[in-house]
Motif scaffolding. Structure first.
Motif, mmCIF file in Angstrom:
data_model
loop_
_atom_site.group_PDB
_atom_site.id
_atom_site.type_symbol
_atom_site.label_atom_id
_atom_site.label_comp_id
_atom_site.label_asym_id
_atom_site.label_seq_id
_atom_site.Cartn_x
_atom_site.Cartn_y
_atom_site.Cartn_z
ATOM 1 N N TRP A 119 63.847 -92.248 -45.767
ATOM 2 C CA TRP A 119 63.052 -91.578 -46.802
ATOM 3 C C TRP A 119 63.071 -92.408 -48.093
ATOM 4 O O TRP A 119 63.685 -92.020 -49.081
ATOM 5 C CB TRP A 119 63.578 -90.159 -47.071
ATOM 6 C CG TRP A 119 63.368 -89.228 -45.919
ATOM 7 C CD1 TRP A 119 64.311 -88.793 -45.043
ATOM 8 C CD2 TRP A 119 62.142 -88.615 -45.496
ATOM 9 N NE1 TRP A 119 63.754 -87.961 -44.100
ATOM 10 C CE2 TRP A 119 62.418 -87.829 -44.356
ATOM 11 C CE3 TRP A 119 60.824 -88.661 -45.970
ATOM 12 C CZ2 TRP A 119 61.434 -87.104 -43.692
ATOM 13 C CZ3 TRP A 119 59.840 -87.924 -45.306
ATOM 14 C CH2 TRP A 119 60.161 -87.163 -44.182
ATOM 15 N N HIS A 124 61.741 -88.103 -52.262
ATOM 16 C CA HIS A 124 62.179 -87.545 -50.973
ATOM 17 C C HIS A 124 63.682 -87.667 -50.756
ATOM 18 O O HIS A 124 64.176 -87.398 -49.654
ATOM 19 C CB HIS A 124 61.450 -88.251 -49.819
ATOM 20 C CG HIS A 124 59.984 -87.947 -49.768
ATOM 21 N ND1 HIS A 124 59.053 -88.866 -49.347
ATOM 22 C CD2 HIS A 124 59.297 -86.818 -50.094
ATOM 23 C CE1 HIS A 124 57.849 -88.307 -49.414
ATOM 24 N NE2 HIS A 124 57.970 -87.074 -49.873
ATOM 25 N N ARG A 127 65.800 -85.284 -48.793
ATOM 26 C CA ARG A 127 65.623 -85.152 -47.341
ATOM 27 C C ARG A 127 66.571 -86.064 -46.571
ATOM 28 O O ARG A 127 66.698 -85.948 -45.346
ATOM 29 C CB ARG A 127 64.190 -85.514 -46.951
ATOM 30 C CG ARG A 127 63.170 -84.559 -47.526
ATOM 31 C CD ARG A 127 61.814 -84.874 -46.945
ATOM 32 N NE ARG A 127 60.763 -84.167 -47.668
ATOM 33 C CZ ARG A 127 59.481 -84.373 -47.497
ATOM 34 N NH1 ARG A 127 59.078 -85.282 -46.618
ATOM 35 N NH2 ARG A 127 58.586 -83.694 -48.170
#
Ligand code: SAM
Length: 212
Positions: A119, A124, A127
């Protein structure tokens, strides 16, 4: 890694007794599910499951659960169990975002993260399976002295993972930036599919073992 459109993968998974279909109901009940009180270890983002299958085969007195988001990949792990069945290995098809809904306090004594998706975009970061957000989820079900083991060839992701530890109350026990040339940490190492691929290209493999 993602094998798109493996025909019938979803059907095979939905019928397989090796897959725990309502994993929230297993929370707190994993000993009943395995019918023994052996330690429980999990791999998140297991892919086709080579690493976990080999580990489970070598350690019959430890229970293992492999977690994978995609049916098409999990399907390959099920095929391996058909040719070489193991009583101490089960699977869950889920996004690990909800992992703390599946395991209860102190229920898991080791978490393996191997070549987790990077990611790369900053937005992001949460994540990433080694982010502080995920570490805080692991904290809810990892045993008091339990550990998280992470391997990757992605140096940027590894540096990020090390920086995240303190934000979630974890600390590094062992760290290497070249696992295959670290005589201590490489002992007993089981190669994952990605590890085989990237180390054969000459990429050094980073690994940490961390606890709270
Ligand atoms: N661990 C394997 C290896 O080392 O060969 C596979 C590595 S592959 C790069 C990452 C795997 O993690 C993919 O199969 C992907 O579908 C799975 N994955 C990524 N994010 C996940 C998540 N949030 N929950 C469950 N699985 C995830």
């Amino acid at each position: 890694m993602r094998l798109r459109n493996v025909k019938g993968a979803r059907d095979v998974i939905s019928l397989s007794p090796l897959v725990v279909h309502e994993p929230e109901k297993a929370k707190g009940n994993w000993k009943i599910l395995f019918n023994n009180d052996h330690p429980l270890r999990i791999e998140i983002g297991m892919g086709k499951g080579k690493f976990l299958h080999e580990l489970a085969s070598k350690n019959p007195d430890i229970n293992y659960v492999g977690i994978e988001k995609y049916s098409s990949v999990l399907f390959r792990a099920l095929q391996k169990m058909e040719t070489d069945p193991l009583p101490n290995l089960r699977f869950i098809r889920m996004d690990a975002e909800d992992i703390d809904q599946v395991f209860d306090r102190e229920e898991v004594d080791r978490i393996y993260l191997n070549f987790s998706d990077p990611w790369p975009k900053d937005r992001h970061a949460k994540r990433r399976l080694t982010s502080r957000e995920f570490l805080k989820r692991y904290d809810r079900f990892l045993k008091k002295d339990g550990v998280v083991e992470f391997k990757t060839d992605n140096r940027e992701l590894f540096d990020f993972a090390l920086e995240e530890l303190a934000f979630a109350g974890f600390k590094a026990l062992q760290v290497t930036y070249d696992l295959h040339h670290d005589s201590e940490m490489v002992e007993g190492n089981i190669m994952t599919e990605y590890e085989e691929r990237f180390s054969s290209m000459g990429n050094p493999i980073c690994k940490y073992i961390v606890k709270r």
